[in-house]
Design a protein around this motif. Structure first.
Motif, PDB file in Angstrom:
ATOM      1  N   GLU A  40       0.832  -1.190   0.000  1.00  0.00           N
ATOM      2  CA  GLU A  40       0.000   0.000   0.000  1.00  0.00           C
ATOM      3  C   GLU A  40       0.870   1.245   0.000  1.00  0.00           C
ATOM      4  N   GLU A  41       0.303   2.300  -0.581  1.00  0.00           N
ATOM      5  CA  GLU A  41       1.049   3.554  -0.651  1.00  0.00           C
ATOM      6  C   GLU A  41       1.474   4.001   0.751  1.00  0.00           C
ATOM      7  N   ASP A 100       6.751   8.158  -6.235  1.00  0.00           N
ATOM      8  CA  ASP A 100       6.018   6.972  -5.803  1.00  0.00           C
ATOM      9  C   ASP A 100       6.819   6.069  -4.861  1.00  0.00           C
ATOM     10  N   ASP A 104       2.915   8.050  -0.208  1.00  0.00           N
ATOM     11  CA  ASP A 104       1.477   8.292  -0.391  1.00  0.00           C
ATOM     12  C   ASP A 104       1.311   9.718  -0.868  1.00  0.00           C
ATOM     13  N   GLU A 144      -4.873   7.789  -8.370  1.00  0.00           N
ATOM     14  CA  GLU A 144      -4.270   7.606  -9.702  1.00  0.00           C
ATOM     15  C   GLU A 144      -4.203   6.133 -10.128  1.00  0.00           C
ATOM     16  N   ASN A 186      -3.377   1.809  -9.347  1.00  0.00           N
ATOM     17  CA  ASN A 186      -2.190   1.043  -8.937  1.00  0.00           C
ATOM     18  C   ASN A 186      -1.055   1.258  -9.931  1.00  0.00           C
ATOM     19  N   GLU A 187       0.170   1.327  -9.405  1.00  0.00           N
ATOM     20  CA  GLU A 187       1.362   1.468 -10.245  1.00  0.00           C
ATOM     21  C   GLU A 187       2.396   0.427  -9.833  1.00  0.00           C
ATOM     22  N   ASP A 210      -2.943   1.918  -4.890  1.00  0.00           N
ATOM     23  CA  ASP A 210      -3.425   3.280  -4.633  1.00  0.00           C
ATOM     24  C   ASP A 210      -4.701   3.214  -3.790  1.00  0.00           C
ATOM     25  N   ASP A 211      -4.701   3.911  -2.649  1.00  0.00           N
ATOM     26  CA  ASP A 211      -5.868   3.890  -1.777  1.00  0.00           C
ATOM     27  C   ASP A 211      -6.494   5.278  -1.617  1.00  0.00           C
ATOM     28  N   ASP A 212      -6.147   6.206  -2.512  1.00  0.00           N
ATOM     29  CA  ASP A 212      -6.750   7.547  -2.481  1.00  0.00           C
ATOM     30  C   ASP A 212      -8.061   7.561  -3.261  1.00  0.00           C
TER      31      ASP A 212
END
Length: 586
Positions: free
Chosen positions: A412-413, A452, A478, A483, A485-486, A517-519
């Motif tokens: 996770e970020e 990132d 984070d 945006e 997942n990267e 990405d959890d935003d």
């Protein structure tokens, strides 16, 4: 005796041949094909044609494929019955054949067990080739008539007696020209009692292995005869050029085969009243021994280094090999048998060898070594040690493979991801016993550094001895931006200290790390109310991102979404949809 072709005469010759009797016959004096006459045409007879002075052919001699050999057949001097010393000159193949018979007698005297075929073979191999003028033979018989003239070398060998102050010389037949093929010469040299015989070679050149001299102490009839040496090859290849018998007799045998000949040998022979004591130098043959781990054993040899005589040691003595472990340890790396480490040298021994076992522990490790030391067990004044120690290195030939523990990671970020490299082949508790390193690279993927994650480009991971796992952490950021997942890639590569026996696993040398990405973002209508005149026909409604805030880039969202227009309620309307409502769907 020569007459017309008679089968019964030829059969009689064949019967003698089968019984082991060599038969020499005259070719005949009819200047024609010898195969037309008997017994010249007998297949197993030794058929002799005649030659004349100046290497010409006797004018009346028969010729053709039934001829085996030529011998002088014109004006041959022989005994006459008129008186005890009378002689006469006669011509014809009947006078050529007896010369060959005499040669056969000489060969049988030298080697009594020769068969008729062997006798013919020796006559042919010793003969002089292509010296006769065969122009007098019809052209259609020239190629089928063998151009061979009888030749028998002087007898070699014999019994020789030698005194204290005398020196005699022996040499190979025809020396310094090439010796003869298929020859056996024997010399028995005897000196006075209480002396010993010494032979010293001044020249030596024979066909290696096949043409050789054999030296014996004693006589051929002595049941206790002892072979001292066998010499073959070139003088500069011999271990020695001097040999002493341990008694007052020395037997020398010179043997050649039927193929290649060489210049042979020349030697001087003398006797000595007393045998002088000689210092013998004994040592390890090599100071360094290399052996691969999986070869199973290493051969270590102890030898007498001053080999200037064929039998330098006249008594028994022993030496012992001792070992000192170094980086290699006895039992786990090599096996040393103390029960066999004492090497006994007997009379005329020149070399003794000892085998030391090696152990393959299937572990990748540095080359290891131990030391051998030579100890003299016989404290005699004429035994001297040289090259008393040697280093034995065991070359490790095992290989190991290093790779990443997993090929996929997710994090996770804002969290750290732990990535581990490990040895992929591990057959022991300590597979790799020396340090090495690998290089980590994280430059590829859709995620970018430093926005990132924190890059780990060209980071060296060191493996200590007996370490099978090395882990490291990679930090992610984070950025509060929705945006999606990267990912980025973790790649192992060969480091400057990576040993050649450490291989990178071709499958597990790269891993993909996915940053989850959890935003989240809120999307809505820009204004809650709009006014529009009836005659303006259209109204502009804007959909905007309401969060996150503040916007840190001009394009905070890198994924698409859609809105749906619903006009199912309200007071305004048309014939189909009297009301208009905008609902944002994401």
């Amino acid at each position: 005796m020569t007459g017309g072709y008679t089968q019964s005469v030829n059969d009689a010759i064949q019967a003698l041949y089968k019984s082991g009797v060599p038969v020499v016959v005259a070719a005949g004096n009819y200047a024609s094909d010898a195969c037309m006459w008997s017994p010249a045409s007998a297949s197993n007879a030794i058929t002799v044609a005649g030659s004349a002075e100046g290497d010409r052919l006797y004018s009346k001699t028969n010729y053709g494929s039934c001829i085996d050999i030529f011998a002088p057949g014109h004006n041959v001097q022989g005994a006459n019955h008129m008186c005890s010393d009378c002689y006469q000159f006669k011509s014809g193949t009947s006078f050529a054949a007896p010369l060959v018979s005499g040669a056969v007698a000489i060969l049988l005297q030298r080697q009594p067990r020769l068969t008729p075929d062997q006798i013919l073979y020796q006559l042919i191999s010793l003969s002089t080739n292509n010296t006769l003028d065969t122009d007098s033979i019809p052209a259609n018989f020239t190629s089928s008539t063998p151009n061979r003239l009888l030749f028998i070398p002087e007898s070699c060998g014999g019994k020789l007696s030698i005194g204290l102050q005398s020196v005699i010389r022996i040499e190979s037949p025809n020396y310094p020209l090439n010796y003869f093929k298929k020859t056996v010469c024997k010399w028995l040299i005897t000196g006075p009692l209480n002396t010993y015989v010494r032979i010293s070679f001044t020249n030596f050149s024979t066909e290696p292995f096949y043409d050789r001299i054999e030296l014996y102490q004693g006589t051929s009839c002595d049941p206790n005869i002892t072979q001292l040496a066998t010499l073959s090859g070139k003088r500069d290849e011999l271990a020695f050029t001097q040999c002493d018998s341990l008694s007052n007799s020395l037997l020398v045998e010179f043997r050649t085969d039927s193929l290649i000949s060489d210049t042979g040998f020349r030697a001087n022979i003398l006797v000595a009243q007393t045998r002088q004591k000689q210092t013998v130098v004994v040592g390890l043959e090599e100071s360094t021994y290399l052996v691969n781990e999986d070869e199973g054993r290493v051969k270590v040899c102890v030898a007498i280094s001053n080999l200037h005589t064929c039998c330098p040691v006249t008594h028994n003595f022993s030496v012992t090999l001792q070992h000192t472990p170094g980086s290699a340890t006895v039992g786990s790396d090599y096996i040393f048998d103390d029960r066999r480490s004492t090497l006994q040298f007997g009379t005329c021994d020149k070399r003794k060898c000892f085998f030391i076992g090696t152990v393959n522990n299937h572990q990748v490790e540095t080359d290891e070594s131990f030391t051998l030391t030579l100890v003299n067990n016989s404290f005699e004044s004429d035994i001297e040690l040289a090259m008393m120690s040697a280093n034995v290195t065991i070359l490790d030939d095992d290989v190991a493979s290093v790779g990443l523990e997993h090929t996929d990671y997710s994090v996770e970020e804002g969290q750290e991801v732990r990535v581990c490299a490990r040895l992929m082949t591990s057959r022991g508790s300590c597979t790799v016993s020396f340090p090495f390193s690998v290089v980590v690279n994280t430059e590829y993927g859709s995620a970018v550094s430093p926005e990132d994650y924190v890059t780990v480009s060209n980071e060296s991971l060191s493996f200590a001895p007996c370490t099978t796992n090395v882990c490291f952490n990679i930090t992610t950021h984070d950025d509060t931006l929705p945006e999606g997942n990267e990912e980025f890639h973790v790649i192992l590569s060969r480091g400057p200290d990576l040993n050649s026996r450490i291989h990178l696993d071709h499958i597990m040398n790269m891993a993909v790390v996915t940053v989850l990405d959890d935003d989240a973002a809120r999307v809505g209508i820009q204004n809650q109310s709009y006014e529009v005149a009836e005659n303006e026909q259209s109204v502009q409604v804007c959909v905007v991102v309401l969060s996150p805030h503040p916007l840190r880039t001009n394009c905070p969202l890198d994924f698409s979404f859609s809105v749906r227009m619903v006009t199912s309620s309200g007071t305004a309307g048309n014939s189909n949809k009297p009301f208009l409502t905008i609902i944002v769907v994401y």
